[in-house]
Design an enzyme around this catalytic site. Structure first.
Site, short mmCIF file in Angstrom:
data_model
loop_
_atom_site.label_atom_id
_atom_site.label_comp_id
_atom_site.label_asym_id
_atom_site.label_seq_id
_atom_site.Cartn_x
_atom_site.Cartn_y
_atom_site.Cartn_z
N SER A 4 3.25 12.05 -4.52
CA SER A 4 4.52 11.33 -4.34
C SER A 4 5.64 12.35 -4.91
O SER A 4 5.58 12.76 -5.93
CB SER A 4 4.65 10.20 -5.30
OG SER A 4 5.96 9.69 -5.36
N ASP A 15 8.99 8.29 -1.07
CA ASP A 15 9.38 6.73 -1.25
C ASP A 15 10.80 6.69 -0.94
O ASP A 15 11.73 7.23 -1.50
CB ASP A 15 9.20 6.32 -2.77
CG ASP A 15 7.67 6.30 -3.00
OD1 ASP A 15 7.16 5.47 -2.36
OD2 ASP A 15 7.13 6.76 -4.10
N HIS A 58 3.75 12.02 -0.19
CA HIS A 58 4.44 10.68 0.00
C HIS A 58 5.73 10.72 -0.23
O HIS A 58 6.19 11.22 -1.46
CB HIS A 58 3.46 9.63 -1.20
CG HIS A 58 3.80 8.18 -1.13
ND1 HIS A 58 3.39 7.53 0.10
CD2 HIS A 58 4.45 7.31 -2.04
CE1 HIS A 58 3.81 6.35 -0.29
NE2 HIS A 58 4.39 6.07 -1.46
N HIS A 116 7.11 5.67 2.92
CA HIS A 116 7.14 4.33 2.16
C HIS A 116 8.61 3.71 2.15
O HIS A 116 9.31 4.28 1.46
CB HIS A 116 6.45 4.36 0.74
CG HIS A 116 6.10 2.95 0.10
ND1 HIS A 116 5.67 2.97 -1.11
CD2 HIS A 116 6.33 1.78 0.55
CE1 HIS A 116 5.61 1.83 -1.38
NE2 HIS A 116 5.95 0.77 -0.26
N ASP A 151 -1.13 2.63 -4.46
CA ASP A 151 0.37 3.29 -4.68
C ASP A 151 0.68 2.61 -6.12
O ASP A 151 1.04 1.34 -6.31
CB ASP A 151 1.30 3.08 -3.71
CG ASP A 151 2.60 3.78 -4.12
OD1 ASP A 151 2.63 4.47 -4.78
OD2 ASP A 151 3.62 3.51 -3.16
N GLY A 202 9.55 0.51 -7.41
CA GLY A 202 10.88 0.58 -7.44
C GLY A 202 11.34 0.58 -9.05
O GLY A 202 12.53 0.70 -9.32
N MET A 222 13.98 4.09 -1.27
CA MET A 222 14.20 2.74 -1.76
C MET A 222 15.61 2.47 -1.59
O MET A 222 16.55 3.42 -1.72
CB MET A 222 14.26 2.87 -3.52
CG MET A 222 12.87 3.55 -4.03
SD MET A 222 12.78 3.56 -5.67
CE MET A 222 11.17 4.23 -5.96
N GLY A 256 1.66 9.97 -8.43
CA GLY A 256 2.91 11.23 -8.78
C GLY A 256 2.68 11.70 -10.20
O GLY A 256 2.20 12.82 -10.21
N MET A 302 0.35 -1.94 -3.27
CA MET A 302 1.06 -1.53 -4.44
C MET A 302 0.33 -2.19 -5.70
O MET A 302 0.03 -3.35 -6.05
CB MET A 302 2.39 -2.52 -4.54
CG MET A 302 3.43 -1.82 -3.47
SD MET A 302 3.69 -0.07 -3.50
CE MET A 302 4.18 0.02 -5.48
N MET A 350 10.70 1.37 1.23
CA MET A 350 10.78 0.07 0.00
C MET A 350 12.48 -0.34 0.35
O MET A 350 13.22 -0.11 -0.35
CB MET A 350 10.69 0.41 -1.26
CG MET A 350 9.25 0.38 -1.64
SD MET A 350 8.92 1.01 -3.35
CE MET A 350 8.85 2.81 -3.24
ZN ZN Z 1 5.22 4.74 -2.60
#
Ligand code: ZN
Length: 222
Positions: free
Chosen positions: A7, A34, A32, A65, A175, A142, A36, A197, A137, A67
Site C-alpha cells: 500500500s 487508497d 495498492h 481502492h 486489506d 480510513g 479517501m 502497508g 476489509m 473509499m
Molecule cells: Zn485499501
C-alpha cells in the site's frame, strides 16, 4: 490472480517514484492505492491526479481502492489516469452493479469491497457476477492504527465457500493491518491478494516484500 499489493499509503512520500521501483524490483505484482474522500471514511489521502503522475514511473498493476461515496462519478477519469483495478465499496454505491459494470466497460477489473460491519450476505449472486475481485476489509477503513479483526477470517472462508458454490473463480483480496504474524492465517482462510502497508515499509522494503510473497505462495500450496 494472486500476490501481494504493497500500500503506497505507507511509502516515503518524498520519493514515490523510487518507492514504486523498489516495489517492482522486489517482485510485487500490484501497488495498492487508497483514495479517501473524508466522507465515506473519516480521512483524506490522495487523488486521481497523483495516480496519473505516478503512472509512467512503473509497470506495476495499479490496484485502486475507492473509499469514496458514489465512486461511479470518477471511473472514466481513473481509467484515463492509468488505473488497472478499481475497487468500490458496497456500502458507498447507490447502484452497485451499475458501478461495477461501468468499471468493466472502461476496460478495468472491478473489485467489490465489504467493510467489517457488512455481512457477506450482501454479496448477492448478481453483484458477484459483476465483480472480478472480492475485497474484504480486515480493519475499519480510513483510520490510523486499527487492529486486525479476527472475525474477518470467518468472513473470508464464507466468501470462498460462496464463490465455490456459485462455481465462480474470483480472487479474494484482503486489506487492513496484515503483517508477518497473521498473513498465513489470512491466506489459509482463502485470500489470494494481500494488501500490506506498515509491515512492508518498516525496515527493508525489498526483503519484506520477498518474505511476504514467499509466505503467501507457501500458504497457498497447503
Ligand atoms: Zn485499501
Amino acid at each position: 490472480m494472486c500476490g501481494i499489493a504493497p500500500s503506497l499509503l505507507e511509502a516515503d512520500y518524498r520519493q514515490l517514484g523510487r518507492e514504486l521501483l523498489r516495489i517492482e524490483r522486489a517482485g510485487a505484482e500490484y501497488v495498492h492505492l487508497d483514495i479517501m474522500d473524508g466522507n465515506f471514511v473519516p480521512n483524506l489521502s490522495f487523488g486521481i491526479k497523483m495516480i496519473r503522475g505516478l503512472r509512467d514511473s512503473t509497470n506495476l498493476i495499479f490496484d485502486v481502492h475507492m473509499m469514496v461515496c458514489e465512486p461511479i462519478r470518477f471511473i472514466p477519469q481513473l481509467k484515463e489516469a492509468g488505473a488497472d483495478h478499481v475497487t468500490v465499496h458496497i456500502e458507498a454505491c447507490e447502484q452497485v452493479r451499475e458501478t461495477l459494470e461501468e468499471i468493466r466497460y472502461c476496460g478495468m477489473k472491478a473489485g467489490i469491497a465489504l467493510n467489517p460491519e457488512s455481512d457477506e450476505g450482501m454479496l448477492t449472486k448478481e453483484v458477484l457476477q459483476a465483480a472480478d475481485i472480492v475485497h474484504v476489509m480486515t480493519v475499519y477503513p480510513g483510520r490510523e492504527g486499527e487492529m486486525f479483526i479476527p472475525a474477518s477470517l470467518k468472513k473470508i472462508r464464507n466468501i470462498r465457500k460462496m464463490l465455490e458454490d456459485y462455481r465462480m473463480e474470483k480472487p479474494i483480496e484482503t486489506d487492513g493491518n496484515i503483517g508477518f504474524d497473521n498473513v498465513e492465517e489470512v491466506v489459509d482462510a482463502g485470500a489470494d491478494i494481500i494488501v500490506s502497508g506498515k509491515a512492508l515499509f518498516h525496515g527493508n522494503l525489498e526483503k519484506n516484500i520477498q518474505r511476504m510473497r514467499e509466505m503467501v505462495q507457501h500458504g497457498r500450496k497447503r
